[in-house]
Write an enzyme that holds these catalytic residues in place. Sequence first.
Site, mmCIF file in Angstrom:
data_model
loop_
_atom_site.group_PDB
_atom_site.id
_atom_site.type_symbol
_atom_site.label_atom_id
_atom_site.label_comp_id
_atom_site.label_asym_id
_atom_site.label_seq_id
_atom_site.Cartn_x
_atom_site.Cartn_y
_atom_site.Cartn_z
ATOM 1 N N ALA A 61 3.312 -25.241 3.659
ATOM 2 C CA ALA A 61 3.251 -25.650 5.062
ATOM 3 C C ALA A 61 3.026 -27.438 5.015
ATOM 4 O O ALA A 61 2.518 -27.984 3.990
ATOM 5 C CB ALA A 61 1.776 -25.323 5.793
ATOM 6 N N GLY A 100 2.435 -21.851 1.506
ATOM 7 C CA GLY A 100 3.135 -21.169 2.343
ATOM 8 C C GLY A 100 4.929 -20.854 1.896
ATOM 9 O O GLY A 100 5.488 -19.908 2.201
ATOM 10 N N GLU A 103 4.248 -17.825 -0.101
ATOM 11 C CA GLU A 103 4.097 -16.849 0.814
ATOM 12 C C GLU A 103 5.365 -16.482 1.373
ATOM 13 O O GLU A 103 5.515 -15.170 1.747
ATOM 14 C CB GLU A 103 2.881 -17.192 1.975
ATOM 15 C CG GLU A 103 1.529 -17.170 1.169
ATOM 16 C CD GLU A 103 0.616 -18.050 1.939
ATOM 17 O OE1 GLU A 103 0.588 -18.996 2.718
ATOM 18 O OE2 GLU A 103 -0.356 -17.216 2.573
ATOM 19 N N GLU A 123 -3.660 -23.763 -1.702
ATOM 20 C CA GLU A 123 -4.447 -23.925 -0.549
ATOM 21 C C GLU A 123 -5.848 -24.095 -0.688
ATOM 22 O O GLU A 123 -6.622 -24.995 0.013
ATOM 23 C CB GLU A 123 -4.392 -22.705 0.340
ATOM 24 C CG GLU A 123 -2.865 -22.457 1.188
ATOM 25 C CD GLU A 123 -2.023 -21.907 0.348
ATOM 26 O OE1 GLU A 123 -1.989 -21.522 -1.063
ATOM 27 O OE2 GLU A 123 -0.927 -21.311 0.902
HETATM 28 C C1 LIG Z 1 -4.813 -20.913 11.371
HETATM 29 C C2 LIG Z 1 -3.569 -22.035 11.298
HETATM 30 C C3 LIG Z 1 -2.639 -21.575 10.245
HETATM 31 C C4 LIG Z 1 -2.339 -22.483 9.584
HETATM 32 C C5 LIG Z 1 -1.351 -22.083 8.366
HETATM 33 C C6 LIG Z 1 -1.754 -23.072 7.290
HETATM 34 C C7 LIG Z 1 -0.936 -22.392 6.027
HETATM 35 C C8 LIG Z 1 -1.033 -23.185 5.013
HETATM 36 C C9 LIG Z 1 -0.617 -22.730 3.781
HETATM 37 C C10 LIG Z 1 0.120 -23.904 2.991
HETATM 38 O O1 LIG Z 1 1.205 -24.040 2.637
HETATM 39 S S1 LIG Z 1 -1.016 -25.360 2.781
HETATM 40 C C11 LIG Z 1 -0.076 -26.381 1.665
HETATM 41 C C12 LIG Z 1 0.282 -25.841 0.419
HETATM 42 N N1 LIG Z 1 0.967 -26.764 -0.507
HETATM 43 C C13 LIG Z 1 0.510 -27.658 -1.240
HETATM 44 O O2 LIG Z 1 -0.736 -27.732 -1.132
HETATM 45 C C14 LIG Z 1 1.246 -28.763 -1.889
HETATM 46 C C15 LIG Z 1 0.879 -29.887 -1.922
HETATM 47 N N2 LIG Z 1 1.769 -30.870 -2.600
HETATM 48 C C16 LIG Z 1 1.597 -31.131 -4.061
HETATM 49 O O3 LIG Z 1 0.801 -30.440 -4.510
HETATM 50 C C17 LIG Z 1 2.747 -32.012 -4.478
HETATM 51 O O4 LIG Z 1 2.996 -32.974 -3.494
HETATM 52 C C18 LIG Z 1 3.938 -31.482 -5.158
HETATM 53 C C19 LIG Z 1 4.634 -30.548 -3.890
HETATM 54 C C20 LIG Z 1 3.511 -30.765 -6.268
HETATM 55 C C21 LIG Z 1 4.890 -32.670 -5.247
HETATM 56 O O5 LIG Z 1 4.214 -33.451 -6.086
HETATM 57 P P1 LIG Z 1 5.176 -34.792 -6.787
HETATM 58 O O6 LIG Z 1 4.187 -35.372 -7.751
HETATM 59 O O7 LIG Z 1 6.320 -34.690 -7.157
HETATM 60 O O8 LIG Z 1 4.968 -35.688 -5.431
HETATM 61 P P2 LIG Z 1 4.065 -36.203 -4.346
HETATM 62 O O9 LIG Z 1 3.992 -37.680 -4.615
HETATM 63 O O10 LIG Z 1 2.790 -35.354 -4.529
HETATM 64 O O11 LIG Z 1 4.652 -35.702 -3.066
HETATM 65 C C22 LIG Z 1 5.938 -36.453 -2.437
HETATM 66 C C23 LIG Z 1 5.724 -36.509 -1.127
HETATM 67 O O12 LIG Z 1 5.614 -35.288 -0.191
HETATM 68 C C24 LIG Z 1 4.469 -35.362 0.603
HETATM 69 N N3 LIG Z 1 4.027 -33.812 0.565
HETATM 70 C C25 LIG Z 1 3.979 -32.998 -0.688
HETATM 71 N N4 LIG Z 1 3.646 -31.854 -0.245
HETATM 72 C C26 LIG Z 1 3.699 -32.046 0.990
HETATM 73 C C27 LIG Z 1 3.186 -30.867 2.147
HETATM 74 N N5 LIG Z 1 2.966 -29.633 1.972
HETATM 75 N N6 LIG Z 1 3.112 -31.080 3.565
HETATM 76 C C28 LIG Z 1 3.477 -32.412 3.634
HETATM 77 N N7 LIG Z 1 3.779 -33.428 2.925
HETATM 78 C C29 LIG Z 1 3.828 -33.000 1.699
HETATM 79 C C30 LIG Z 1 3.424 -36.083 -0.356
HETATM 80 O O13 LIG Z 1 2.489 -36.609 0.771
HETATM 81 C C31 LIG Z 1 4.477 -37.119 -0.614
HETATM 82 O O14 LIG Z 1 4.553 -38.019 0.378
HETATM 83 P P3 LIG Z 1 4.356 -39.667 0.441
HETATM 84 O O15 LIG Z 1 4.520 -40.162 1.744
HETATM 85 O O16 LIG Z 1 5.617 -40.141 -0.527
HETATM 86 O O17 LIG Z 1 2.816 -40.089 -0.065
#
Ligand SMILES: CCCCCC/C=C/CC(=O)SCCNC(=O)CCNC(=O)[C@H](O)C(C)(C)COP(=O)(O)OP(=O)(O)OC[C@H]1O[C@@H](n2cnc3c(N)ncnc32)[C@H](O)[C@@H]1OP(=O)(O)O
Length: 719
Positions: A61, A100, A103, A123
């Site tokens: 997400a 997500g 999922e 998450e």
């Molecule tokens: C009741 C309401 C229901 C709502 C439902 C909600 C559901 C939630 C389920 C989910 O999916 S929660 C999210 C789960 N995903 C994560 O936790 C992944 C988070 N990201 C990471 O762990 C890392 O970023 C990565 C994907 C492993 C990549 O790592 P890397 O070291 O290669 O790069 P980064 O510098 O960390 O990231 C680059 C850049 O991308 C942005 N970013 C990464 N993931 C997300 C994301 N999921 N959403 C938005 N942005 C993301 C990160 O912030 C970096 O951005 P920047 O501007 O360069 O700092």
Amino acid sequence: MAQFTRVSGSVGLISLKNPPVNALSAVVRQGIVDTVQRALSDPKVKSVVICGQNGIFCGGADIKEFGTAMSGPPLVPMIHAIEAAEKPVVAAIEGLALGGGLELALGCHYRIAHSKARLGLPEVSLGLLPAAGGTQRLPRLIGVPAALDLITTGRHVTAAEALKLGIVDQVTDHNTVDAAVKFALSVREHSLNARRISNNLCPPPSDLDALFEGAMQKVRQTARGAVAPVACVQAVRAAATMPYTQGMEREKELMATLFTSGQARALQYCFFAQRAVGRWSMPSGARWDTSKPRPIHKAAVIGLGTMGRGITVALAQTGLSVVAVETQEKQLMEAKQAVSGMLKRGAKRRGVAPVLDLVSYNCNLQAVADADLVIEAVFEDMDLKKKVFQQLSAVCKPGTLLCTNTSALDIDHLASQTPNPELVVGMHFFAPAHVMKLLEVVYGSRSSPQVVATAMQLGKKMGKVSVAVGNCRGFVGNRMLKPYMEHAFFLLEDGATPELVDQALEEFGFAMGVFRMSDLSGLDVGWRVRKEDGLAHPGMALGQAARVRQGRRYSPLADLLCEQDRFGQKTGMGWYQYDKPGGRVSRPDPWLHSFLEEYRARHGLVARRIDHQEVLERCLYTMINEGFRILEDGIAAGPEDIDMIYVFGYGWPRHRGGPMFYAGMVGLERVLERLEHYHQAHPDVPYLQPCNLLRRLVASGSPPIHRWREVIKKVRSQL
Ligand SMILES: CCCCCC/C=C/CC(=O)SCCNC(=O)CCNC(=O)[C@H](O)C(C)(C)COP(=O)(O)OP(=O)(O)OC[C@H]1O[C@@H](n2cnc3c(N)ncnc32)[C@H](O)[C@@H]1OP(=O)(O)O
């Protein structure tokens, strides 16, 4: 967004496009809904492949949307529609399938992963649970114990492990989309009923109650008060005990309690703050994006005590060639053995070959002559460090970066020992240096931006969270630790015990209370600093002025313990007692309790009842107040820097976001009011006097933390 094309005649290819990680933003979710519908209604399409562009399936997400009014199609019905489809849907997983994203893949009927892909449900580390069916589908697919492990820890697994666990059906070393298309062609006529995970029952574990009790106990022990891991266990229990639709209701209910919680906000703040500290800036205006790091091929470490050994390991593990120097042959050989052992154990853990050959050992400083960067890690003594810097200046090739691993000493003073002060920077590692994630990169008044950029980049390569900070006594972390510890001592004078103070802090979520931490790191460390500062010397703690030093309240309690050789764990006694010198299990010490009573009686102090709230307010708010001073002084560029230092270096509970974030959660007005209250009660404690920046923030209506920088800028410009 999501793009649709038809390939190989009958395969509908849906490609997610939202760089950098194809997060499931509202636009992407709408794109998936639209393209899936198109594929299912197109009679030429017999099967479907979902992939992500640029080599990444999906990072989950879009976390940036969480704090906003969410719009667009929700994930649960979107994934359900895919699972219910009458045409086979195959997920082609390259790079990442997280949260997500995984999922979504679990809603598909088949999953093909590239061998380098990583999968996970992280998450929990954002204060949430996998609420798009993850807690219900994963246990049905791989069994309760494995699902509990993945969901409660949030750990990522490799494609190989995912295959072994049964998360994916096939792993390929080749083009994943091609493999998935081929696979989709081969299964287009297959029946899908058994492939719909929600149709299946969880493989029943042998003793369900014992399994969940054990899991709950484990998360409660490790979570330090975080609520998401507990909710994860509850949601997986629903999968094991309820039909799918009821389990989904339970998942939704549990998610609702987490989604708007303070802990989720704190953890999501930490996610972005951790990334924000990499975008450093200096008061001169130099920044991460305008300062180019220098290439480093060879590094050297001077001094192979505990810190030097850890730094050597951390450097070698990045693939750098390292010269390790210790002047005495015997110590050098001991260090060589220790470093080799650490490298071997680290390599075994990571399943790679140990890089023993990258480290060379030498007694002669001349050996560092061709190093590009030298980290001095000798004993914390200014005269000794000055001498080393003078010697290094004579030995090193022109342009070598000279770094000092000091926890508090003046970087400018050290830099003045060299003809090139612009090449000097502090690299404050935390013990054990090859394990701890924090690195404070301390720039002096003359450190060049290029040198800061190089140290920051090197920190990143070592897997550290590097934070650039200015030069002052104790930098950020230890400067804030001083009022925190001082208040803990005052609390003992006022009637508390080390156990009470530590319990309050550990229940708050600290990895270790202040006294247990002091016993671990050694009371002699602070004693030496206080002696150097003229605050402590034998006998001083007994006179009339024992509790006033340099015009302010002072507690000599720690000095008195040191005078009795009670240095903490290493001597088997400190604030607690241990079964032997070096013992790790602390027990309350009756001797210390009588000592405190006698001390209070001698100084006419009447012990009163101290509650946990007072402990937290006095210890944490003074620390926070010092944090505001640090921001005001320009030592840290923003509150995120301070918070990440505390989360990664000082055991601050991540689910509370760091001290500055916590201040915002408590309410800046409340912090100010309590500091004023305590300062009135203890006017001889200057740390309690609320600082100007805190007052200004409150006067500006206590803006949210991401807007503090505007007020900080104004306050600094008026200094
Ligand atoms: C009741 C309401 C229901 C709502 C439902 C909600 C559901 C939630 C389920 C989910 O999916 S929660 C999210 C789960 N995903 C994560 O936790 C992944 C988070 N990201 C990471 O762990 C890392 O970023 C990565 C994907 C492993 C990549 O790592 P890397 O070291 O290669 O790069 P980064 O510098 O960390 O990231 C680059 C850049 O991308 C942005 N970013 C990464 N993931 C997300 C994301 N999921 N959403 C938005 N942005 C993301 C990160 O912030 C970096 O951005 P920047 O501007 O360069 O700092």
